[in-house]
Design a protein around this motif. Structure first.
Motif, PDB file in Angstrom:
ATOM      1  N   CYS C  20      66.928  14.626  64.079  1.00 55.65           N
ATOM      2  CA  CYS C  20      66.080  14.344  65.237  1.00 55.65           C
ATOM      3  C   CYS C  20      66.924  13.937  66.438  1.00 55.65           C
ATOM      4  CB  CYS C  20      65.091  13.245  64.875  1.00 55.65           C
ATOM      5  SG  CYS C  20      64.070  12.661  66.213  1.00 55.65           S
ATOM      6  N   ARG C  23      72.090  15.983  69.584  1.00 58.02           N
ATOM      7  CA  ARG C  23      71.838  16.951  70.651  1.00 58.02           C
ATOM      8  C   ARG C  23      72.435  18.316  70.312  1.00 58.02           C
ATOM      9  NH1 ARG C  23      68.032  15.918  74.246  1.00 58.02           N
ATOM     10  NH2 ARG C  23      67.589  13.750  73.832  1.00 58.02           N
ATOM     11  N   GLU C  78      71.172  21.406  72.917  1.00 55.07           N
ATOM     12  CA  GLU C  78      69.726  21.275  73.142  1.00 55.07           C
ATOM     13  C   GLU C  78      69.428  21.299  74.636  1.00 55.07           C
ATOM     14  OE1 GLU C  78      66.161  18.107  72.252  1.00 55.07           O
ATOM     15  OE2 GLU C  78      67.985  18.032  71.091  1.00 55.07           O
TER      16      GLU C  78
ATOM     17  N   ILE D  23      59.581  14.745  65.582  1.00 58.04           N
ATOM     18  CA  ILE D  23      60.355  15.798  66.242  1.00 58.04           C
ATOM     19  C   ILE D  23      59.406  16.801  66.896  1.00 58.04           C
ATOM     20  CG2 ILE D  23      61.934  17.724  65.872  1.00 58.04           C
ATOM     21  CD1 ILE D  23      63.226  16.201  63.671  1.00 58.04           C
ATOM     22  N   ARG D  27      60.161  16.591  70.851  1.00 57.88           N
ATOM     23  CA  ARG D  27      61.255  17.463  71.283  1.00 57.88           C
ATOM     24  C   ARG D  27      60.717  18.747  71.915  1.00 57.88           C
ATOM     25  NH1 ARG D  27      63.299  13.366  70.805  1.00 57.88           N
ATOM     26  NH2 ARG D  27      65.190  12.792  69.686  1.00 57.88           N
ATOM     27  N   LYS D  32      64.977  23.054  67.655  1.00 58.87           N
ATOM     28  CA  LYS D  32      64.742  21.695  67.162  1.00 58.87           C
ATOM     29  C   LYS D  32      63.355  21.597  66.545  1.00 58.87           C
ATOM     30  CE  LYS D  32      67.269  17.973  67.148  1.00 58.87           C
ATOM     31  NZ  LYS D  32      67.769  17.320  68.341  1.00 58.87           N
TER      32      LYS D  32
END
Lengths: 226, 489, 78, 119
Positions: C20, C23, C78, D23, D27, D32
């Motif tokens: 989580c 990056r 990310e 998440i 995100r 992700k």
């Protein structure tokens, strides 16, 4: 803001979970359905591994759906990535001689191990899905080790389709022989031997080859032009 | 007698065979879906009279429930399966000439798999099996939305995928909790062990089920994916997604609420949910200038109407909801199919670009008008008896709150009428088209459109053909004890 | 026994939190591989060898492989 | 110790589910999000297996004589989880192919920046 909001949602969810879970004790005695499978499993299906007998006989229809989902994923993947224009290939450092030789050496053994896993699915842990995944990881190794040697996509597709059709045909044979789709119509044999459990090894061979081809095909489609 | 298992096996094996035909039989691949769906239609229709009297229970693998998986082929399942195969058949005829871009073979295989998933959901009697087929339906929808590889399609497919798989994870958690509690997966067996949902530990799985299935059926707070996904796909896919896929979510929801939980207490909440969905859908549709987005939002509104009718909870109300389901499946696929070639000829999805189409494409325009009238609920068409049934069932409850709800539903209908008339006005009464590109759609597109129009008018004039199956379907949903007895016999 | 299991669960949750927080997508993918691996061992302790095998061969190996391939074809940060 | 004995697996399963959901909720990068989905899947699988566990049980395989059927764990959840794992990998593969295409069209995977369509 977003984080606080999601934390609040999660806390509410956690409360519900706690109330729900506190009624279900961990490690409680088994259920009626599970006990029935354990008691009657060998007698009714001939497989020593009860999980296999559930996956392929009692709940075999689920497995047909599962195989369909994998087939669907590889179809959808192919459709979505089909018209990707060929990018200029990035410079890839060619793998060293040691790596290439090791891959070539290991590849047949991995395939053999995968085949062993799905052939013995009714005797030991493992089965078509696990064996297929191991075969696919063999192909992955091959792509990493000898990137210039590619297997043709169409052969993967053919194995996928044939595996699925074989599953359905076995099911329909059971339908003609016993009146039920996926009926275990072959003799059950002596438990704990390779040639036992009726149609289970046959279906697992079909599934193993199919899953192996599908996963290898997925890796092949994704790795293309990268 | 034909075994109902063939309804699932036939499209599935056809989908497995299609990739093999890539080696030289490419030409005939596109004829497989109409063939298989025609077969399914015939089988479903031939099973219907028997099933209304006595539901057929099929054991898979020869093990009786709750140990094996069973198919419960009741009137409700057969009604859905008839509509699925009918719409699937018609849309696949339309697709013969329409689908040219992208991977054509894969389109046909995915299309068949979507219908397999839908048929499996409505026929199965096992909750985990329902989940597996639900996943087949969802994954094939994601793939079909994105299969052209164009910008809009890929974007909406990825949003749809994230929300949809979150929903299916929630369903799986609910199944796990129910299994932990009752130790069984068969729906009838599970239902026989659930007495009431007043206790908190059963309420939580129910909430998870409603949330998870609400994503696929696009009930209000969870409908963000629908307008994008339905408007960016090619028209045949929009037709099948709007006509069938979202309705299957409602079927699963009703199965869980009525049959498994027997939760008649939350029906008013369901009505409220349906009402909000209806109003949100109709208002959003009103403000659109893109015709496909408008139709997609209108689907949300219609879903709201169906959920609302289900929430009425009387036999008449549920029959009305199921009738509305049939109406929407036929009319909305007609609307999407007719707009398909209009957009193709006009080259744009804007409503203003369709001006003057009434003269250039007379048959298609008339068909579009009929579909729109039918959705609004004007008399000689199928939408009239279904909406009438819903209104009548709400009035029969004789409660002030229900009357207020009904007033809001009728307000939604007025808005629906307003935006459809906007389009019809643009097609017939505005502007002149000078270009020669706009000409009538080809014959392979007109035949399915004409079939749909005939069905819409025919059932609209003589709605009694459906009465017996609708009534027994509603009875099946409401009669929980009967379901349990039949399935565990 | 319980200590081993507890430490495995902690490893698993730490892997999830890392997935989580990190990056770098490649690191996040490896962290999710760690989650699958720990889960596979937990499945073994829960007397489910079939599932442990499937999770190790599919969840840990193949999923990570296709994640890494996809990250290679897109972007890493990310 | 008793608490750990009873709840440690549940803590692991729901911990994974909650982290995965977190998440998914916060995100914005598509890869992700996909990782979050796979974590949720793993958590759900662990939960299902927990539902069938029997204390001091053995695996449901009659690999040798003399195994007591009464102390075997419930095999049904294991069969369900096998299905669920395969479904998970199928969804993941689809999602990644969509992500690759999305990156080719937009040059980014940030869902905040990808707003051609209205939500």
């Amino acid at each position: 803001m977003r984080k606080i909001f999601s934390l609040i949602i999660l806390i509410i969810l956690a409360l519900g979970v706690y109330i729900c879970i506190s009624e279900i004790p961990f490690g409680k005695p088994g259920t009626a359905v599970g006990n029935y499978y354990i008691e009657k499993g060998i007698e009714e299906t001939g497989a020593v591994n009860i999980v296999t007998s559930i996956v392929l006989n009692y709940r075999g229809f689920d497995t047909l759906g599962e195989v369909t989902i994998l087939f669907l994923a590889s179809l959808g993947l192919g459709a979505i990535l089909a018209t990707v224009q060929n990018k200029t290939r990035g410079v890839i450092t060619p793998p060293s001689l040691i790596l290439t030789t090791a891959c070539r050496f290991l590849f047949p053994f991995i395939l053999m191990f995968g085949a062993y896993i799905f052939l013995h699915g009714h005797l030991t842990p493992g089965g078509g899905f696990q064996g297929g995944a191991i075969i696919a990881s063999g192909f992955l190794l091959r792509y990493l080790g000898c990137p210039q040697k590619r297997i043709r996509q169409s052969s993967f597709v053919a194995i996928e389709s044939l595996g699925g059709i074989a599953f359905i045909i076995i099911g329909l044979l059971g339908f003609t022989a016993g009146g039920f789709f996926l009926f275990n119509f072959l003799p059950k044999g002596v438990a704990n031997t390779l040639l036992s459990a009726g149609i289970i090894p046959l279906i697992y061979i079909a599934i193993g080859l199919k899953v192996g081809a599908e996963m290898a095909g997925i890796i092949d489609t994704l790795i293309e032009e990268s | 007698m034909v075994n109902p298992i063939l309804l699932i096996i036939a499209p599935l094996s056809a989908a497995f065979i299609i990739p093999l035909m890539g080696y030289g039989l490419k030409r005939i691949v596109k004829f497989i879906p109409p063939l298989v769906m025609g077969f399914n239609l015939v089988v479903s229709l031939s099973l219907a009279p028997k099933v209304i009297k006595n539901p057929i229970i099929v054991f898979l693998g020869g093990f009786p429930p709750p140990f094996g998986i069973n198919l419960y082929v009741g009137p409700l399942g057969i009604l859905f399966s008839c509509v699925i195969s009918l719409v699937g058949f018609i849309v696949s005829i339309y697709a013969l000439n329409y689908i040219k871009q992208g991977a054509e073979q894969k389109y046909h295989a995915l299309y068949l798999l979507l219908l397999t998933g839908a048929t499996g959901i409505v026929l199965t009697g096992d909750i985990f099996n329902l989940f597996v087929f639900y996943e087949i339906l969802c994954i094939s929808s994601y793939a079909l939305v994105g299969y052209t590889g164009e910008k809009a399609g890929i974007e909406s497919a990825s949003k749809y995928l994230i929300q949809g798989s979150l929903g299916s994870s929630l369903i799986l958690i609910a199944i796990a909790l129910l299994y932990g509690k009752f130790g069984t997966l068969n729906m009838a067996d599970m239902a026989s062990r659930i007495d009431s949902v007043h206790t908190m530990e059963l309420f939580f799985p129910l909430v998870l089920f409603i949330t998870g299935m609400g994503v696929e059926s696009a009930i209000f707070p969870l409908n963000a994916w629908l307008p994008d996904a339905h408007s960016s796909a090619p028209s045949t896919i929009s037709a099948i997604l709007s006509g069938i896929a979202i309705k299957i979510g409602i079927y699963a929801l009703c199965r869980v609420i009525f049959t498994i939980f027997g939760a008649t207490d939350i029906l008013q909440f369901l009505m409220l949910l349906g009402l909000v969905t209806l109003l949100v859908g109709e208002f959003s549709a009103f403000s659109q200038d893109n015709i496909k987005r408008m139709l997609a939002y209108s689907s949300t509104g219609q879903i709201g109407l169906i959920v609302f009718a289900m929430g009425v909870g009387t036999q008449y109300g549920i029959s009305g909801g199921l009738f509305q389901f049939t109406t929407h499946a036929l009319s909305k696929s007609l609307l999407f199919l007719t707009t398909g070639y209009m957009i193709y000829r006009a080259g744009s999805m804007k409503i203003s670009a369709l001006e003057g189409m009434g003269k250039k494409m007379p048959l298609t325009s008339v068909a579009f008008t009929i579909g729109a009238f039918s959705l609004i609920g004007l008399p000689p068409f199928i939408g009239f008896p279904s909406k009438f049934m819903i209104v009548y069932s709400v009035l029969a409850r004789q409660s002030g709150l229900y009357i207020v709800f009904l007033a809001l539903v009728l307000a939604g209908t007025v808005i629906e009428g307003a935006y459809f008339f906007k389009v019809i006005q643009a097609i017939y009464f505005k502007g002149e088209r000078k270009d020669d590109r706009a000409k009538e759609a080809p014959l392979s597109a007109l035949i399915p459109v004409i079939i749909l129009v005939l069905l819409i008018i025919g059932i609209g004039i003589y709605p009694k053909v459906l009465t017996s199956i609708l009534d027994s379907s509603a009875a099946e949903l409401l009669d929980r004890i009967g379901y349990i007895k039949e399935a565990l016999k | 026994m319980i200590i081993i299991i507890t430490s495995l669960v902690i490893t698993m949750l730490a892997g999830a939190i890392a997935a989580c927080a990190l990056r770098d997508l490649l690191s996040a993918a490896i962290a999710s591989c760690l989650v699958s691996l720990a889960a596979a061992i937990l499945f073994y302790f829960l007397q489910a060898p079939d599932v442990a095998m499937a999770e190790a061969s599919i969840g840990a190996a193949l999923v990570t492989a296709i994640l890494v391939i996809a990250i290679r074809r897109t972007e890493r940060q990310e | 110790m008793d608490f750990l004995n009873n709840y440690i697996f549940y803590i692991g399963a729901f911990g994974l589910i909650f982290i995965g959901l977190y998440i998914l909720l916060t995100r914005k990068n598509l890869i992700k999000l996909i990782i979050g989905l796979s974590i949720v899947d793993t958590g759900v699988n662990l939960l299902i297996i927990c539902m069938g566990y029997l204390k001091n049980g053995t695996a449901p395989i009659f690999s040798r004589k003399g195994l007591n059927p009464e102390t075997m764990v419930d095999p049904t959840p294991q069969a369900l989880v096998l299905t669920s794992i395969v479904i998970g990998v199928a969804v993941l593969a689809m999602a990644l192919s969509l992500a690759i295409r999305l990156y080719q069209h937009y040059g980014t995977l940030d869902m905040r920046k990808i707003k051609e369509q209205k939500w």
